[in-house]
Enzyme design. Sequence first.
Site, PDB file in Angstrom:
ATOM      1  CE  LYS A 125      22.551  -9.243 -46.618  1.00 36.27           C
ATOM      2  NZ  LYS A 125      21.994  -7.903 -46.371  1.00 36.27           N
TER       3      LYS A 125
HETATM    4  O1  G3P Z   1      22.835  -4.441 -46.094  1.00 34.64           O
HETATM    5  C1  G3P Z   1      24.164  -4.452 -45.772  1.00 34.64           C
HETATM    6  C2  G3P Z   1      24.918  -3.154 -45.947  1.00 34.64           C
HETATM    7  O2  G3P Z   1      24.534  -2.525 -47.125  1.00 34.64           O
HETATM    8  C3  G3P Z   1      24.908  -2.254 -44.741  1.00 34.64           C
HETATM    9  O3  G3P Z   1      25.443  -0.998 -45.005  1.00 34.64           O
HETATM   10  O4  G3P Z   1      25.677   1.370 -44.313  1.00 34.64           O
HETATM   11  O5  G3P Z   1      25.195  -0.379 -42.576  1.00 34.64           O
HETATM   12  O6  G3P Z   1      27.422  -0.252 -43.651  1.00 34.64           O
HETATM   13  P1  G3P Z   1      25.968  -0.019 -43.820  1.00 34.64           P
END
Ligand code: G3P
Length: 218
Positions: free
Chosen positions: A83
């Site tokens: 990633k």
């Molecule tokens: O893994 C990346 C993403 O899903 C993060 O989500 O909840 O931190 O905005 P969030």
Amino acid sequence: MKIFLDTANLESIRKFNDMGLLDGITTNPSLMSKEGGNPKDIMEEITKIIKGDVSLEVVSTEYSGMIEEGKRLRQYGKNVVVKVPMTPDGLKACKHLTSEGIPVNVTLIFSPNQALLAAKSGAKYVSPFIGRLDDIGKDGMNLIKDIKKIFDNYKDDFKTQILVASIRHPIHVIDAAKIGAHVVTLPPTVLDKMLQHPLTDIGLENFLSDWKKLKAGI
Ligand code: G3P
């Protein structure tokens, strides 16, 4: 639609994997940090538990560091997807790693143009963050619609999959599926909510209390 779990928590990964629900895992530096412990052990263990793609993120911000880290991450398992962030160096690393047969997930996508460019660089996945757009008063799901339309217009050119990230609730999952996104990555709390329905609980309770009246076994 494929379901990935967005976590580095081994207990959650095992729990949902045992139900046959998981096609893959996504992690990020914040999720790794939340677990504590030795991230190397955790990353290696995840690649052993899960047969599908496991996204592990680089923390370097410049090209050569990303390549070095990407290659090290890939050694944790053949199912590792590296990633990288949606930056000029990230795209350069995406192109290079992809050319060496290492699949790449370009993360922190917030616009259709970013998704288009990541696809051009050869990304296996683009990760648009819908919840974080919702948080600032934009409709995150519109981004998924736009990316889907663009990728569909150029099906022969782009094999890149839309991996919907930053999902906050089960309605996000339904909407992403209606649009035809390839993958959703879910926090364990959202997957738990998808499993549940109060009528299921009431129905089961009634079945069991009715059966008890028979005073019989199976
Ligand atoms: O893994 C990346 C993403 O899903 C993060 O989500 O909840 O931190 O905005 P969030």
